[in-house]
Scaffold this motif. Structure first.
Motif, short mmCIF file in Angstrom:
data_model
loop_
_atom_site.label_atom_id
_atom_site.label_comp_id
_atom_site.label_asym_id
_atom_site.label_seq_id
_atom_site.Cartn_x
_atom_site.Cartn_y
_atom_site.Cartn_z
N ASP A 139 0.64 -1.14 0.11
CA ASP A 139 -0.06 -0.14 0.04
C ASP A 139 0.82 1.33 -0.05
N ASP A 140 1.88 1.03 -0.27
CA ASP A 140 2.73 2.16 -0.23
C ASP A 140 4.34 2.03 -0.95
N HIS A 141 4.91 3.33 -1.31
CA HIS A 141 6.01 3.05 -2.06
C HIS A 141 7.01 4.20 -1.88
N HIS A 142 8.19 4.20 -2.19
CA HIS A 142 9.28 5.30 -2.14
C HIS A 142 10.11 4.98 -3.52
N CYS A 143 10.09 5.77 -4.46
CA CYS A 143 10.51 5.73 -5.92
C CYS A 143 11.62 6.88 -6.22
N PHE A 144 12.68 6.40 -6.33
CA PHE A 144 13.94 7.49 -6.43
C PHE A 144 14.93 7.22 -7.66
N ILE A 145 15.83 7.99 -7.93
CA ILE A 145 16.73 8.02 -8.78
C ILE A 145 18.10 7.83 -8.24
N VAL A 146 19.03 6.91 -8.47
CA VAL A 146 20.59 7.06 -7.96
C VAL A 146 21.30 7.23 -9.24
N ARG A 147 22.72 7.88 -8.82
CA ARG A 147 23.60 7.93 -9.96
C ARG A 147 25.05 7.75 -9.47
N TYR A 148 25.95 7.11 -10.31
CA TYR A 148 27.17 6.71 -9.75
C TYR A 148 27.99 6.97 -10.92
N ARG A 149 28.95 7.96 -10.71
CA ARG A 149 30.21 8.11 -11.36
C ARG A 149 31.33 8.81 -10.63
N ALA A 150 32.46 8.78 -11.33
CA ALA A 150 33.58 9.40 -10.45
C ALA A 150 33.50 10.76 -9.91
N LEU A 171 18.78 2.48 -15.95
CA LEU A 171 18.31 3.52 -17.20
C LEU A 171 19.30 3.81 -18.15
N GLY A 172 20.77 3.46 -17.83
CA GLY A 172 21.92 3.90 -18.56
C GLY A 172 22.99 4.42 -17.58
N LYS A 173 23.82 5.03 -18.09
CA LYS A 173 24.25 5.42 -19.44
C LYS A 173 25.32 4.29 -19.88
N GLU A 174 26.55 4.98 -20.31
CA GLU A 174 27.57 3.98 -20.58
C GLU A 174 28.44 3.84 -19.41
N PHE A 175 28.89 2.61 -19.05
CA PHE A 175 29.58 2.66 -17.74
C PHE A 175 30.44 1.31 -17.63
N GLY A 176 31.51 1.23 -16.90
CA GLY A 176 32.32 0.17 -16.78
C GLY A 176 32.34 -0.32 -15.23
N ASN A 218 31.93 -0.63 -7.06
CA ASN A 218 32.52 0.70 -7.64
C ASN A 218 32.43 0.76 -9.08
N ILE A 219 32.23 2.11 -9.54
CA ILE A 219 32.13 2.14 -10.93
C ILE A 219 33.63 2.30 -11.52
N ALA A 220 34.08 1.90 -12.56
CA ALA A 220 35.34 2.11 -13.17
C ALA A 220 35.18 3.24 -14.28
N SER A 221 34.28 3.52 -14.87
CA SER A 221 34.33 4.43 -15.77
C SER A 221 32.88 4.90 -16.16
#
Length: 500
Positions: A139-150, A171-176, A218-221
């Motif tokens: 009956d409830d939700h929490h919706c959000f976006i997270v982002r990882y980059r150097a 959702l994307g983008k290009e990453f290693g 951890n994101i590499a690129s």
């Protein structure tokens, strides 16, 4: 309807946000899901409605499933909307949670109606089939976006979510690199053992229980952006099962390093070097929680009504003082404080290393006190016991008088291995007899039901006799020190303190 667990407002509805893609926000947006969801997802829904959803999913590891969800076009459109919001309404938007610093709350942006339709009309049949108990009457939700980059968040410390069921879509983008590592369920003995490493793919969803320990590697690129939907059920959260599911196992197996959490695991530095402050921040470590835990951890005496979780795994000296006159409580508690400080000064104590002995005091029959008393078989007040839940036994003081000298001698005999252990009781005991008659008129104002968890301070800083006086007079305020997400499971020892 129940009160919202997660509510951040709606800046679109309030007229403080001009969207880039109005079709996401309009009255007919929910009907557009049929064009924004992958055609393959219809097969998943059909299987869910027939009660055979697992046949249409990829089981990454037990309890973790992936499937195609969003079209590439929808991923690109939502990404563009998020970046537009970050440029034009940055000051209006909250960070998504206590760990991720970069991202936004989609519900706050004005997308709650759209997300509710996604949850209720498209995802619930799947989630209810996979996780029927946790998805009961969602009956409830929490919706959000997270982002990882150097230079920003590069990964995320191991954790469990404040969700009953979590959906995560890249959702994307290009990453290693930037994989997602799954360990075990919080209450299981192997909750710190690596189970699977998941590779993100644009538009593909991974769904799992919120209590499934996981972390972002951890994101590499490049840059990775993900859509996260936490679903919660008031019915499930009101159940005993929820409480048990959220208690981390005390008798856990030796951890795999990748499954350790600097935020949540007190023994992190027993297995891995302490991270630098910069590295910890970049991985979303909740440093305020770490520092608060260290401060609590170093207190000589803790409140047995709200014990720290080490009581489940480390021998603990427990002094029971319920129903004694306040003056007698104060005197004995002061004695215990001095004994604890004296005994602990003999150990090499580090803020980052596990301690081998803890001290607890009970001054009111609230919270975990009745259960611990029952486990110990302590029938009198005052009573002194060394409790060892991990070994399923205890050592009871049987002398005639409890005072500073006898307490210290009792603890020293325990440390020397000269006390005979007794098995823990399988159930609680009757109301304890009293060696000393209480002054009911003076204590009545301090009596609180267990559901109120007492108005005594939970783990208040008990460092001197003045603090002891405040503590036994019940004037200290409780601190909310709970780490989100603690529980138990059937394979944990039966005598374990399930309230702790």
């Amino acid at each position: 309807p129940p009160p919202r667990r997660f509510y951040f407002g709606d800046i679109f509805k309030a007229g403080r946000y001009a969207p880039l893609h109005g079709e996401l926000f309009g009255a007919g947006a929910a009907a557009q899901w049929k064009t924004w969801l992958c055609p393959e997802f219809e097969n998943v829904l059909s299987a869910a409605r027939s009660g055979n959803v697992r046949s249409a999913l990829l089981e990454e590891t037990p309890g973790v499933y992936s499937f195609p969800l969003f079209t590439e076009e929808f991923c690109d459109m939502l990404l563009a909307e998020v970046e537009h919001a970050q440029r034009t309404a940055r000051e209006e938007l909250e960070r998504p949670n206590g760990m991720n610093r970069y991202g936004i709350v989609l519900n706050q942006l004005g997308l709650e109606p759209l997300i509710t339709a996604l949850q209720q009309e498209h995802l619930l049949p799947l989630q209810a089939d996979l996780f029927p108990e946790e998805s009961a009457e969602t009956d409830d939700h929490h919706c959000f976006i997270v982002r990882y980059r150097a230079g920003e968040d590069v990964g995320l410390d191991m954790h469990e979510d404040d969700a009953d069921v979590t959906l995560n879509v890249c959702l994307g983008k290009e990453f290693g690199a930037a994989t997602l590592s799954f360990c075990g369920l919080a209450a299981d003995l192997d909750h710190r053992k690596l189970k699977h490493t998941y590779q993100h793919k644009k538009g593909r969803a991974v769904v799992h229980l919120g209590r499934h320990r996981h972390g972002a590697d951890n994101i590499a690129s490049g840059e990775r952006v993900n859509f996260i939907l936490w679903s919660t059920s008031t019915k499930y959260r009101s159940s005993e099962a929820y409480k048990l599911h959220r208690m981390r196992s005390a008798s856990a197996e030796t951890p795999d390093p990748i499954c350790l959490s600097y935020t949540h695991d007190r023994d992190y530095t027993t297995h891995l070097p302490k991270p630098s402050r910069a590295d910890a921040i970049a991985r979303g470590v909740m440093l305020d929680m770490v520092e608060k835990r260290r401060e609590i951890y170093q207190r000589p005496v803790h409140d047995l009504a709200r014990p720290i979780e080490e009581i489940n795994s480390v021998p603990s000296v427990c002094l029971f003082l319920e129903n004694l006159p306040p003056q007698r409580q104060h005197a004995l508690f002061t004695d215990l404080m001095h004994v604890a400080q004296d005994i602990l000064s003999q150990f090499e104590v580090s803020t980052d290393k596990a301690r081998s002995l803890f001290f607890f005091v009970a001054v009111q029959p609230a919270g975990a006190v009745p259960q611990v008393r029952g486990l110990c078989g302590a029938m009198s007040s005052p009573a002194l016991v060394v409790l060892d839940i991990d070994r399923e036994h205890c050592h009871r003081f049987t002398g005639d008088d409890i005072n500073a000298e006898s307490m210290k001698q009792f603890v020293e005999l325990f440390l020397q291995g000269k006390l005979t252990p007794e098995p823990l009781s399988e159930s609680g005991r009757d109301k304890p007899e009293q060696r000393e008659q209480p002054q009911q008129a003076e204590l009545a104002c301090d009596e609180q039901p267990a559901s109120g968890a007492s108005q005594l301070a939970g783990n208040v800083p008990l460092t001197d006799s003045a603090a002891a006086a405040d503590y036994t007079d019940g004037v200290q305020r409780r601190e909310d020190l709970g780490d989100a997400c603690e529980g138990d499971s059937p394979d944990v020892k039966r005598s374990r303190c399930s309230l702790l």
